[in-house]
Design an enzyme around this catalytic site. Sequence first.
Site, PDB file in Angstrom:
ATOM      1  N   LYS A 288       0.864  -1.188   0.000  1.00  0.00           N
ATOM      2  CA  LYS A 288       0.000   0.000   0.000  1.00  0.00           C
ATOM      3  C   LYS A 288       0.903   1.242   0.000  1.00  0.00           C
ATOM      4  O   LYS A 288       1.877   1.304   0.741  1.00  0.00           O
ATOM      5  CB  LYS A 288      -0.899  -0.038   1.250  1.00  0.00           C
ATOM      6  CG  LYS A 288      -2.106   0.843   1.136  1.00  0.00           C
ATOM      7  CD  LYS A 288      -3.176   0.467   2.147  1.00  0.00           C
ATOM      8  CE  LYS A 288      -4.335   1.442   2.064  1.00  0.00           C
ATOM      9  NZ  LYS A 288      -5.463   1.051   2.898  1.00  0.00           N
ATOM     10  N   GLU A 377     -19.299  -5.829  10.085  1.00  0.00           N
ATOM     11  CA  GLU A 377     -20.252  -5.062  10.901  1.00  0.00           C
ATOM     12  C   GLU A 377     -21.278  -5.977  11.564  1.00  0.00           C
ATOM     13  O   GLU A 377     -21.650  -5.785  12.731  1.00  0.00           O
ATOM     14  CB  GLU A 377     -20.963  -4.013  10.037  1.00  0.00           C
ATOM     15  CG  GLU A 377     -20.091  -2.815   9.645  1.00  0.00           C
ATOM     16  CD  GLU A 377     -19.133  -3.088   8.496  1.00  0.00           C
ATOM     17  OE1 GLU A 377     -19.252  -4.164   7.853  1.00  0.00           O
ATOM     18  OE2 GLU A 377     -18.264  -2.238   8.228  1.00  0.00           O
ATOM     19  N   ARG A 405     -25.451  -2.384   7.160  1.00  0.00           N
ATOM     20  CA  ARG A 405     -25.139  -3.790   6.931  1.00  0.00           C
ATOM     21  C   ARG A 405     -25.655  -4.706   8.039  1.00  0.00           C
ATOM     22  O   ARG A 405     -25.806  -5.898   7.841  1.00  0.00           O
ATOM     23  CB  ARG A 405     -23.611  -3.977   6.950  1.00  0.00           C
ATOM     24  CG  ARG A 405     -22.901  -3.566   5.740  1.00  0.00           C
ATOM     25  CD  ARG A 405     -22.665  -4.777   4.869  1.00  0.00           C
ATOM     26  NE  ARG A 405     -22.374  -4.338   3.534  1.00  0.00           N
ATOM     27  CZ  ARG A 405     -21.197  -4.445   2.935  1.00  0.00           C
ATOM     28  NH1 ARG A 405     -20.210  -5.012   3.565  1.00  0.00           N
ATOM     29  NH2 ARG A 405     -21.039  -4.023   1.712  1.00  0.00           N
TER      30      ARG A 405
HETATM   31  C1  LIG Z   1     -18.746  -2.142   4.802  1.00  0.00           C
HETATM   32  C2  LIG Z   1     -17.574  -1.231   4.969  1.00  0.00           C
HETATM   33  N1  LIG Z   1     -16.961  -1.148   6.167  1.00  0.00           N
HETATM   34  C3  LIG Z   1     -15.911  -0.326   6.328  1.00  0.00           C
HETATM   35  C4  LIG Z   1     -15.444   0.430   5.281  1.00  0.00           C
HETATM   36  C5  LIG Z   1     -14.320   1.427   5.493  1.00  0.00           C
HETATM   37  N2  LIG Z   1     -13.130   1.065   4.706  1.00  0.00           N
HETATM   38  C6  LIG Z   1     -12.819   1.662   3.553  1.00  0.00           C
HETATM   39  S1  LIG Z   1     -11.436   1.067   2.864  1.00  0.00           S
HETATM   40  C7  LIG Z   1     -11.229  -0.017   4.123  1.00  0.00           C
HETATM   41  C8  LIG Z   1     -10.058  -0.941   4.105  1.00  0.00           C
HETATM   42  C9  LIG Z   1     -10.127  -1.862   2.964  1.00  0.00           C
HETATM   43  O1  LIG Z   1      -9.021  -2.705   3.012  1.00  0.00           O
HETATM   44  P1  LIG Z   1      -8.602  -3.514   1.738  1.00  0.00           P
HETATM   45  O2  LIG Z   1      -9.789  -4.102   1.114  1.00  0.00           O
HETATM   46  O3  LIG Z   1      -7.511  -4.429   2.124  1.00  0.00           O
HETATM   47  O4  LIG Z   1      -8.080  -2.404   0.739  1.00  0.00           O
HETATM   48  P2  LIG Z   1      -6.736  -1.514   0.818  1.00  0.00           P
HETATM   49  O5  LIG Z   1      -7.161  -0.184   1.355  1.00  0.00           O
HETATM   50  O6  LIG Z   1      -5.762  -2.202   1.693  1.00  0.00           O
HETATM   51  O7  LIG Z   1      -6.280  -1.419  -0.580  1.00  0.00           O
HETATM   52  C10 LIG Z   1     -12.225   0.107   5.077  1.00  0.00           C
HETATM   53  C11 LIG Z   1     -12.314  -0.652   6.317  1.00  0.00           C
HETATM   54  C12 LIG Z   1     -16.128   0.312   4.052  1.00  0.00           C
HETATM   55  N3  LIG Z   1     -15.756   1.040   2.986  1.00  0.00           N
HETATM   56  N4  LIG Z   1     -17.161  -0.519   3.921  1.00  0.00           N
END
Ligand SMILES: Cc1ncc(C[n+]2csc(CCOP(=O)(O)OP(=O)(O)O)c2C)c(N)n1
Length: 642
Positions: A288, A377, A405
Site C-alpha cells: 500500500k 459489521e 449492513r
Molecule cells: C462495509 C464497509 N466497512 C468499512 C469500510 C471502510 N473502509 C474503507 S477502505 C477499508 C479498508 C479496505 O481494506 P482492503 O480491502 O484491504 O483495501 P486496501 O485499502 O488495503 O487497498 C475500510 C475498512 C467500508 N468502505 N465498507
Amino acid sequence: MLIQPGKLLAQIETPDDLRKLDPSELYQVCTELRQYIIDTVSVYGGHFGASLGVVELTVALHYVFNTPYDQLVWDVGHQAYGHKILTGRRKVFHTNRMYGGISGFPKRKESPYDTFGVGHSSTSISAALGMAVASAYKNEKDRQHVAIIGDGSMTAGMAFEAMNHAGVSDTNLLIVLNDNCMAIDPNVGALKDYLTDITTSRLYNKAKDEVWNTLGKISKFGKNAQEIVSKIENAIKAALLQQSNLFESLNLRYFGPIDGHDIDHLVSVMQDLRDIPGPKILHCVTVKGKGYAPAEKEQTKWHAPGLFDKVTGEIRKKVYDKPQPPKYQDVFGNTILELAEQNDKIYGITPAMPSGSSLNIMMKAMPHRAIDVGIAEQHAVTFSAGLATQGLIPFCNIYSSFMQRAYDQVIHDAAIQELPVIFCLDRAGFAGADGPTHHGAYDIAYMRCIPNMIVFSPMNEQELRNIMYTVQLPDFKNHKSSITIRYPRGEGVMADWKTPFEKMEIGKGRKIQDGEEVAIVTIGHIGNYIAKVTELLAEEGIKPAHYDMRFAKPLDEVMLHEIFSNYSKVITVEDGCLMGGFGSAVLEFMADHDYHAQLKRLGIPDRVVEHGEQIELHRECGFDPEGIAKAVKAMIALELKI
Ligand SMILES: Cc1ncc(C[n+]2csc(CCOP(=O)(O)OP(=O)(O)O)c2C)c(N)n1
C-alpha cells in the site's frame, strides 16, 4: 492548478489507447500514472495509498482484458483512481470528490467502465458473479468478469458468501486478491495469518513458480493438458502448505501469490488466466502506498492524508492561534478510555475502523478490551450482544452508513433480547466528500422504529461525554434497551471539552432559548446553526425559540407539549433523512395529541444527495443557517398572506 501527464499517459484517453502500446512501454505508463496520482492528490486531496498500490494491477487489467466489454468490478473503490484516469476521466480528475465534480468511487452513472457502484466493501465478488452468470445466460462465452478485492475487504462475510456461490458456478470469474496486509489500519484475523503463510512459504513458492511456467506453456495445448498440470499443481499446494488451500476447498482455482508490482509478469499471468475457463482467484502481493516513500512507511496515515507537499511529504494542517474544538470521534475515543479506566466492564468494538473511530486510543492502552474485528459489521453487532449477555458493557462503534449492513443483528440480536448494547454511530448525517454511499442519512429513521432502542444525538462534546457516562452506569440496564448515539464527522464546538461527567436523564431535552411565535426544534450537532439563524432573523425582528431535543426516541413529551402549547409555528431540523426521521417523530406526536400547529421539517430529502463539503450539502438541502432562516421567514409570510 493544471496537472501535466507524462508523455505516454497524455496519449491515453481510453483503455483502447493503452492496448495499442507495446508491452515494453507499460512500465513507463505505470510510472507516469503513479506520478499523476501523486501530483493530483497532493493538491486536491482524496484517498491515496490504496491507488498507488494497484497501479500495476490497474494497467495490466485494462491491457489484458477487453474493457468495458470485459467487466472489472472494484471492491470499495477507493483504490480506483488509476482506473478512472485511464478510462476517460484524466482531464476532470482534479474535480475528484468535489461538489459537482467526479465521485471518489466507481459510479455507474459516471462511466461505462464503472461496472458497479461502490463505496462499501466486499461487494465485488457477488456483483461480478451476477454479471458472469448473466453473461453465461446470454451465451456470451468470451466475456470475462474480474473482481478486484483487498485482503481487508476479503474478511467480510459477504465475500465468503459470494465465494461459496462462485465455487459451484461455471462462470468466467476471476477474483484478484490484492493482498497488502492492510485495511485502513493493519488487517486483522486468522485469514490474514493464512495469507501470510502462503506468501512466506518458500518451498511452496519455488515449486509453484516451476509449475506455473509449465502451465503457461501448456495452456495453449487444450483442456486435457491443462487438467494434468492443474492436478500436479494442486498436489504440490497440498503437500507444501501447512493448511489445505482455503480457496481450492471452495472450488476456486487458486493461483499465486505473485508480485503485484511486476507489470510484465502480471500481464503474462493474466493472459494465461484469461484462457482458463471457470471461477479462479489470483493472489497478488502488493505494498500500500507503493512508490511514495512516506506512504509506504506510514500506511494508515496515508490512506487519505489530506493535502500534502509532495516533495517533503509534509501533510498540510491548518494552523490556528487558539485551541480548537476536537473531532467528535476523538471525544468518543478519549472518553471511552477514561470511563473504561474506572469501569472494568466496558469493552470497545470496531469493525476495521480503529483510527476512523479513534477507538485506537483505547486499543493502545487496553488491547484486550478494545477489539478490531475486521470489516465485519454484522459480527461486530452480534459479538457485542454476546458480550452484553454476560454483563459486560459493549460500546460498538460503527459508522452510520456501515451500520446499514447489520440491521438484522441490531433487531434480532440486541433489541428483541433487551440487551443493553451501546451503538456509537460515527459519521451520522452528511459524510461530505465520500458522497452518498457514506452519508449517514438513515439511522434515525431505521433505529427509532425498533422497540427497545433509544436514539440520542449530542449537540456538543459535553452531551456526548455525558451520555457515554450515563449508559455505563448500573441503572441503565433497567431500560432494557440498546441505545444509538449518533454524531457527525468533524469537529464539535467546545475547545474546552473535557467537562466533568454528569448523569443525563433518558428522554429529556433542553430549552436553549425562548422566543415568539416560532420554535425551532433540533436534534444533534446541527442545532449549533441556530445561533446564527437567530442572528440573521434578529435583523428582521423575528425571535425564534430553540429546543435541543437530544432524543429522537423516547421523545421528551413534556417539552413537546410546552412547544405546541406556546408556539403556532414549529420547524424541525435534522442532519438525517426526512422520511421517518426526527421531524416525522415530532409530526406523529403532533397528530397523536391533536395539535394543529404549522410544522415544517428540514433535513435530507428523499433522493440521492451527491458528494461535497458538509456545509455545501446542507445548503443544497435547505438546512444551512441561511436556509433555516429562510424557512422561518416563509412560515411567517405564509401567515401574513392568510
Ligand atoms: C462495509 C464497509 N466497512 C468499512 C469500510 C471502510 N473502509 C474503507 S477502505 C477499508 C479498508 C479496505 O481494506 P482492503 O480491502 O484491504 O483495501 P486496501 O485499502 O488495503 O487497498 C475500510 C475498512 C467500508 N468502505 N465498507
